[in-house]
Design a protein around this motif. Structure first.
Motif, mmCIF file in Angstrom:
data_model
loop_
_atom_site.group_PDB
_atom_site.id
_atom_site.type_symbol
_atom_site.label_atom_id
_atom_site.label_comp_id
_atom_site.label_asym_id
_atom_site.label_seq_id
_atom_site.Cartn_x
_atom_site.Cartn_y
_atom_site.Cartn_z
ATOM 1 N N GLY A 87 -2.475 -52.014 -37.591
ATOM 2 C CA GLY A 87 -3.876 -51.844 -37.252
ATOM 3 C C GLY A 87 -4.353 -52.769 -36.155
ATOM 4 N N ALA A 88 -5.668 -52.663 -35.867
ATOM 5 C CA ALA A 88 -6.255 -53.421 -34.769
ATOM 6 C C ALA A 88 -6.212 -54.923 -35.005
ATOM 7 C CB ALA A 88 -7.699 -52.974 -34.562
ATOM 8 N N ALA A 89 -6.337 -55.355 -36.263
ATOM 9 C CA ALA A 89 -6.396 -56.791 -36.551
ATOM 10 C C ALA A 89 -5.133 -57.519 -36.133
ATOM 11 C CB ALA A 89 -6.654 -57.008 -38.042
ATOM 12 N N LYS A 90 -4.003 -56.840 -36.194
ATOM 13 C CA LYS A 90 -2.736 -57.471 -35.843
ATOM 14 C C LYS A 90 -2.311 -57.149 -34.411
ATOM 15 C CE LYS A 90 -1.081 -57.581 -40.627
ATOM 16 N NZ LYS A 90 -0.003 -57.195 -41.568
ATOM 17 N N GLY A 91 -3.249 -56.591 -33.646
ATOM 18 C CA GLY A 91 -2.952 -56.299 -32.249
ATOM 19 C C GLY A 91 -2.020 -55.131 -32.048
ATOM 20 N N ALA A 92 -1.898 -54.267 -33.056
ATOM 21 C CA ALA A 92 -1.006 -53.117 -32.929
ATOM 22 C C ALA A 92 -1.512 -52.180 -31.842
ATOM 23 C CB ALA A 92 -0.907 -52.374 -34.256
ATOM 24 N N PRO A 93 -0.616 -51.546 -31.101
ATOM 25 C CA PRO A 93 -1.042 -50.608 -30.060
ATOM 26 C C PRO A 93 -1.879 -49.480 -30.651
ATOM 27 C CG PRO A 93 1.297 -51.123 -29.849
ATOM 28 C CD PRO A 93 0.844 -51.700 -31.160
ATOM 29 N N GLY A 94 -2.868 -49.067 -29.897
ATOM 30 C CA GLY A 94 -3.715 -47.959 -30.312
ATOM 31 C C GLY A 94 -3.940 -47.010 -29.163
ATOM 32 N N ARG A 95 -4.356 -45.795 -29.495
ATOM 33 C CA ARG A 95 -4.593 -44.794 -28.461
ATOM 34 C C ARG A 95 -5.657 -43.817 -28.937
ATOM 35 N NH1 ARG A 95 -0.556 -44.427 -31.488
ATOM 36 N NH2 ARG A 95 0.448 -46.086 -30.305
ATOM 37 N N VAL A 96 -6.408 -43.269 -28.012
ATOM 38 C CA VAL A 96 -7.434 -42.283 -28.317
ATOM 39 C C VAL A 96 -6.776 -40.908 -28.382
ATOM 40 C CG1 VAL A 96 -9.562 -41.186 -27.530
ATOM 41 C CG2 VAL A 96 -9.231 -43.653 -27.215
ATOM 42 N N VAL A 97 -6.869 -40.255 -29.534
ATOM 43 C CA VAL A 97 -6.237 -38.945 -29.687
ATOM 44 C C VAL A 97 -7.246 -37.798 -29.582
ATOM 45 C CG1 VAL A 97 -4.281 -39.818 -31.007
ATOM 46 C CG2 VAL A 97 -6.348 -39.117 -32.214
ATOM 47 N N ARG A 98 -8.522 -38.087 -29.830
ATOM 48 C CA ARG A 98 -9.582 -37.088 -29.652
ATOM 49 C C ARG A 98 -10.881 -37.800 -29.330
ATOM 50 N NH1 ARG A 98 -6.634 -35.168 -33.880
ATOM 51 N NH2 ARG A 98 -5.783 -33.056 -33.709
ATOM 52 N N ALA A 99 -11.715 -37.147 -28.544
ATOM 53 C CA ALA A 99 -13.023 -37.711 -28.226
ATOM 54 C C ALA A 99 -13.931 -36.599 -27.746
ATOM 55 C CB ALA A 99 -12.904 -38.792 -27.145
ATOM 56 N N GLY A 100 -15.212 -36.770 -27.979
ATOM 57 C CA GLY A 100 -16.136 -35.751 -27.513
ATOM 58 C C GLY A 100 -17.578 -36.172 -27.625
ATOM 59 N N PHE A 101 -18.444 -35.391 -26.990
ATOM 60 C CA PHE A 101 -19.879 -35.664 -26.919
ATOM 61 C C PHE A 101 -20.642 -34.350 -27.013
ATOM 62 C CE2 PHE A 101 -23.626 -35.656 -24.072
ATOM 63 C CZ PHE A 101 -24.399 -36.640 -24.664
ATOM 64 N N VAL A 102 -21.711 -34.362 -27.797
ATOM 65 C CA VAL A 102 -22.632 -33.225 -27.871
ATOM 66 C C VAL A 102 -24.039 -33.768 -27.649
ATOM 67 C CG1 VAL A 102 -23.682 -31.493 -29.376
ATOM 68 C CG2 VAL A 102 -21.201 -31.763 -29.343
ATOM 69 N N PRO A 103 -24.783 -33.224 -26.674
ATOM 70 C CA PRO A 103 -26.120 -33.760 -26.382
ATOM 71 C C PRO A 103 -27.129 -33.437 -27.485
ATOM 72 C CG PRO A 103 -25.704 -31.793 -25.077
ATOM 73 C CD PRO A 103 -24.410 -32.118 -25.774
ATOM 74 N N LEU A 104 -28.169 -34.254 -27.546
ATOM 75 C CA LEU A 104 -29.282 -34.056 -28.464
ATOM 76 C C LEU A 104 -30.570 -33.889 -27.667
ATOM 77 C CD1 LEU A 104 -28.603 -36.816 -31.159
ATOM 78 C CD2 LEU A 104 -28.529 -34.346 -31.561
ATOM 79 N N PRO A 105 -31.509 -33.091 -28.149
ATOM 80 C CA PRO A 105 -32.817 -33.016 -27.482
ATOM 81 C C PRO A 105 -33.579 -34.318 -27.698
ATOM 82 C CG PRO A 105 -32.847 -31.768 -29.539
ATOM 83 C CD PRO A 105 -31.424 -32.189 -29.315
ATOM 84 N N TRP A 106 -34.453 -34.658 -26.752
ATOM 85 C CA TRP A 106 -35.240 -35.873 -26.879
ATOM 86 C C TRP A 106 -36.085 -35.814 -28.140
ATOM 87 C CZ3 TRP A 106 -33.585 -39.728 -24.358
ATOM 88 C CH2 TRP A 106 -33.020 -39.570 -23.077
ATOM 89 N N GLY A 107 -36.071 -36.899 -28.882
ATOM 90 C CA GLY A 107 -36.857 -36.979 -30.097
ATOM 91 C C GLY A 107 -36.058 -36.814 -31.363
#
Length: 354
Positions: free
Chosen positions: A27-47
């Motif tokens: 894991g991250a605490a021991k400095g193990a390598p990491g990688r992004v396998v999925r990512a995304g964004f969906v917009p929201l209306p103001w408010g």
């Protein structure tokens, strides 16, 4: 080799962002390598999200469902972030107790220290250092107190989308966590994440958070001022803001917009600078040596140079993917315009993987 996957979910004013990170064994605490396998964004209306808090749960839940349908995340378990003016972070000394006992003792230790009733707040403690006191070992750290309704507003929207929040973390801690791993873990560094309505400032010493302030302003305040003063649609105001920037040469016809941008941006820059001055005055020899920007508001042309001049400190834009690169086959376009806007969900994922 065993691997761990964690999904961080950021519910922001302009939209919902999520990142699925895979860490190798340790894991991250021991400095193990990491990688992004999925990512995304969906917009929201103001408010739909107001000042960092979900105001329209059905709208937010619908956006989260769409995000999961589009990106095909491998799990419905998520780490959710919070961070607005109803979250308080203060220094606190506690007896050196086991974690479970420490959390049980928090309500009695903070009575009278927070502006809301203890029964209406969710409390946590982030230990920073230990010292010997008259009554034995003491823990020095940061108290995090959030009004319960602020946290529940976000988690209810997540649950309504069919997901299960496994942990709620402070956005400022998430930003510091990923940025320190990205090469900014030495010395006294201020991480400034500028959102649409909220700016998180966390001051970190050699990789450990020491001070957090949440400012009630962000990049959309400039857009809104342009829109109302010049009587133009917000979409056009956003474009004008990006074209003119702050402190840059401007054609005569753009001078009214330039003045509006400068007035609002100056308020934000002054708030950040005053935060750094306050920290330095309370911590002799602890002046901030570098400012690392992130968030959508960080990309206003000229803002970095203006902040550097006002605070007399070097300013750079963080590069979170330098420590968490994209896995093979991941389309960079899934992250949108700039990876630095994903620093919060990346940091949230790193926290539970630690």
């Amino acid at each position: 080799m065993a691997k761990t996957r964690v999904i961080g979910l950021d519910i922001g004013t302009t939209g919902v962002r999520a990142v699925e990170v895979e860490f190798d064994n340790g894991g991250a605490a021991k400095g193990a390598p990491g990688r992004v396998v999925r990512a995304g964004f969906v917009p929201l209306p103001w408010g739909a999200v107001h000042d960092g808090e979900v105001a329209e749960p059905a709208t937010v839940s619908s956006a989260i469902k769409r995000l999961w349908a589009e990106q095909k995340f491998s799990s419905k378990e998520v780490v959710v972030g919070v961070g607005n003016q109803r979250v308080l972070v203060r220094e606190l000394d506690m007896p050196a107790l086991p974690p479970a006992q420490l959390r049980a003792a928090l309500p009695f230790q903070v009575e009278g220290l927070i502006p809301v009733a203890v029964g209406d707040a969710l409390l946590d403690f982030y230990p920073v250092s230990t010292s010997a006191g008259a009554d034995g070992q003491q823990l020095h750290g940061l108290l995090v107190a959030a009004t319960a309704e602020t946290v529940l507003a976000n988690t209810r929207a997540v649950e309504a989308a069919g997901l299960r929040p496994t942990m709620v973390d402070l956005n400022a801690f998430a930003v510091a966590r990923v940025q320190t791993r990205s090469g900014f873990g030495t010395g006294v560094v201020a991480f400034v994440d500028i959102g649409a309505r909220v700016t998180n400032v966390s001051i970190v010493v050699d990789g450990h958070p020491r001070f957090v302030r949440i400012l009630p302003s962000g990049g959309h305040d400039i857009t809104e001022a342009l829109s109302s003063t010049l009587d133009i649609p917000q979409q056009e105001a956003e474009q004008v803001k990006r074209e003119i920037g702050i402190g840059l040469a401007t054609a005569p016809e753009g001078l009214p917009a330039k003045q509006i941008i400068a007035e609002v941006a100056t308020g934000l820059v002054d708030a950040v600078r005053n935060t750094l001055v306050y920290y330095a005055s309370s911590n002799p020899g602890g002046a901030v040596q570098q400012i690392v920007l992130s968030g959508g508001g960080a990309f206003l042309p000229g803002l970095g140079q203006y902040l550097a001049s006002a605070a007399r400190v070097q300013v750079v834009v963080g590069e979170p993917l330098s420590s968490l690169p994209l896995a093979k086959g991941v389309d960079p376009r899934s992250l949108g315009a700039d990876p630095a806007t994903y620093v919060v969900p990346l940091g949230l994922a790193m926290g539970v993987a630690a």
